[in-house]
Scaffold this motif. Structure first.
Motif: not given
Length: 449
Positions: A46-73
């Motif tokens: 597990y050290i030879e393959h550096n598994i720990l550093e690989r496993i703590v980094e997400p394969e992908r982190l996505i963030s995005f804006r979510v616009p929506w309209v409330d009941d008051q418009g």
């Protein structure tokens, strides 16, 4: 060659430097790393393959804006997230959380934990998590529909039944899943039952999914108690929270003969020395969607106390924290111990902080960590995926029997790992190791990706 401890310490320092402000994520990483020294000492690959550093980094982190309209418009803006943490053993799988506290750190901590929790179930599912800082409390059904449709419009680009399968979590129940499923179907133009779990049984959901996390927690804890000639039967139990996990943990604990005397919400907690009336609790929380304080209006002998953290001052034999992360700190843990608690079973994700866990372990309290004890929800979500793939629904009895079998297997595998690596009885170490080894071995077999 680096020693196991030096390697782990160096990787943790790297994580801290990269993400110094992500407190929840760093806490989750540290909690798992503390368990792994004997694994790396015994398995230098597990050290030879550096598994720990690989496993703590997400394969992908996505963030995005979510616009929506409330009941008051008025146009409102929220943030949306999805972390696709690890797909070594299957498509990403993990819930969506709608709560004001949601940020990148919380989503990463949840996704990291989910990776190992999913591995423990023995099913072919990787780790993911997502959500938004949107607060569904106080919103109309129309507002929630408009928000979830906007959220899914963006999220739909990244999910699919063989890619990433979200489910519900805090703030996301059958209503929210339904709106998101409808929007996904509208956008894609076809019916993909396997893209979301936690659906209504009317359109591909699984019987028993609502109850799964709470039931699973109690099944796990009962197995842990049985090994010490203890049981829920005749025990006094305190359960924090009052959502699905809490309600169905209370239900199963009562079925097993326990007296559940308290539960809570974010405002405060109720104490009923006669035992919580489950019918009243279900109606207040599931039908009327009211605050927990309403309980005492129908049960005037019961007590309501402001401040949910006070629930851990109540004497009990078994504590089931089922609300949210870090709800039990060192002081609360010490109070529980001084009041005679025998066992703690985590129904929520990381509800006990590291200092609290140390208190429980140092005092020989039976401790069931969340990544093992609350795996029932995702386990039944994977069973829902299996039913969607075969287009054959299962009976409630079959689902529940399979859930119980999975939870007992998780307990046995965690116990075995704790013994194999020199920490008998320590289920924190055992579950961390059992989940890690399965994911790490799959990563090595698949090469550097």
């Amino acid at each position: 060659m680096q020693t196991a401890k030096n390697y782990i310490d160096n990787v943790y320092e790297t994580v801290v430097k990269r993400d110094p402000h992500e407190e929840e994520f760093l806490q989750a990483v540290k909690e798992i790393f503390q368990s792994l020294t004997p694994v790396f000492a015994k398995n230098p690959k597990y050290i030879e393959h550096n598994i720990l550093e690989r496993i703590v980094e997400p394969e992908r982190l996505i963030s995005f804006r979510v616009p929506w309209v409330d009941d008051q418009g008025k146009v409102q803006i929220n943030r949306g997230f999805r972390v696709q943490f690890n797909s070594a053993i299957g498509p990403y799988k993990g819930g969506l959380r709608f709560h004001p506290s949601v940020n990148a750190s919380i989503i990463k901590f949840l996704g990291f934990e989910q990776t190992f929790k999913n591995a423990l179930t023995g099913q072919a599912i990787g780790g993911g998590k997502g959500g938004s800082d949107f607060d569904p409390k106080g919103k109309s059904d129309a507002e929630i529909m408009r928000f979830t449709q906007s959220f899914m419009t963006e999220l739909s680009r990244y999910i699919g039944s063989d890619v990433d399968v979200p489910a519900g979590d805090i703030g996301v129940g059958a209503r929210e899943i339904g709106y998101m499923f409808g929007q996904y179907k509208r956008l894609r133009g076809h019916f993909d039952a396997g893209v979301l779990t936690g659906k209504s049984v009317d359109y591909g959901g699984s019987l028993g999914r609502t109850e799964a996390t709470g039931y699973g927690t109690v099944y796990f804890v009962e197995e842990m108690l049985r090994d010490q000639d203890l049981s829920f039967s005749g025990s006094t139990v305190v359960v924090s929270g009052s959502g699905n996990v809490s309600i169905y943990a209370i239900e199963k604990a009562q079925e097993f003969g326990a007296k559940v005397v308290a539960c809570s919400d974010s405002n405060g907690y109720i104490y009923d020395e006669n035992g919580i009336c489950l019918d009243t609790l279900k109606r207040i929380k599931e039908v009327e969607r009211c605050r927990i304080c309403e309980y005492v209006k129908e049960h005037p002998h019961a007590e309501y106390h402001e401040g949910s953290e006070g629930i851990w001052t109540l004497p009990c034999d078994i504590a089931l924290p089922c609300a949210t992360q870090n709800e039990i700190n060192e002081q609360s843990a010490k109070i529980l111990v001084s009041n005679g608690v025998k066992a703690v079973g985590e129904g929520a994700n990381m509800p006990s902080n590291l200092a609290a866990i140390d208190v429980f372990l140092e005092n020989k309290i039976l401790f069931a960590p969340g990544k093992a004890a609350n795996a029932g929800g995702v386990a039944v979500s994977a069973l829902e995926m299996a039913q969607n793939s075969s287009r054959v629904p299962w009976s409630l009895e079959k689902v529940d029997a399979k859930l119980k079998e999975i939870m007992i297997d998780i307990y046995k595998n965690s116990t075995h790992a704790s013994e194999e690596y020199g920490h008998p009885g320590n289920l924190v170490v055992g579950s961390n190791i059992a989940g890690f080894v399965k994911v790490a071995d799959a990563m090595i077999m698949q090469g550097v990706i």
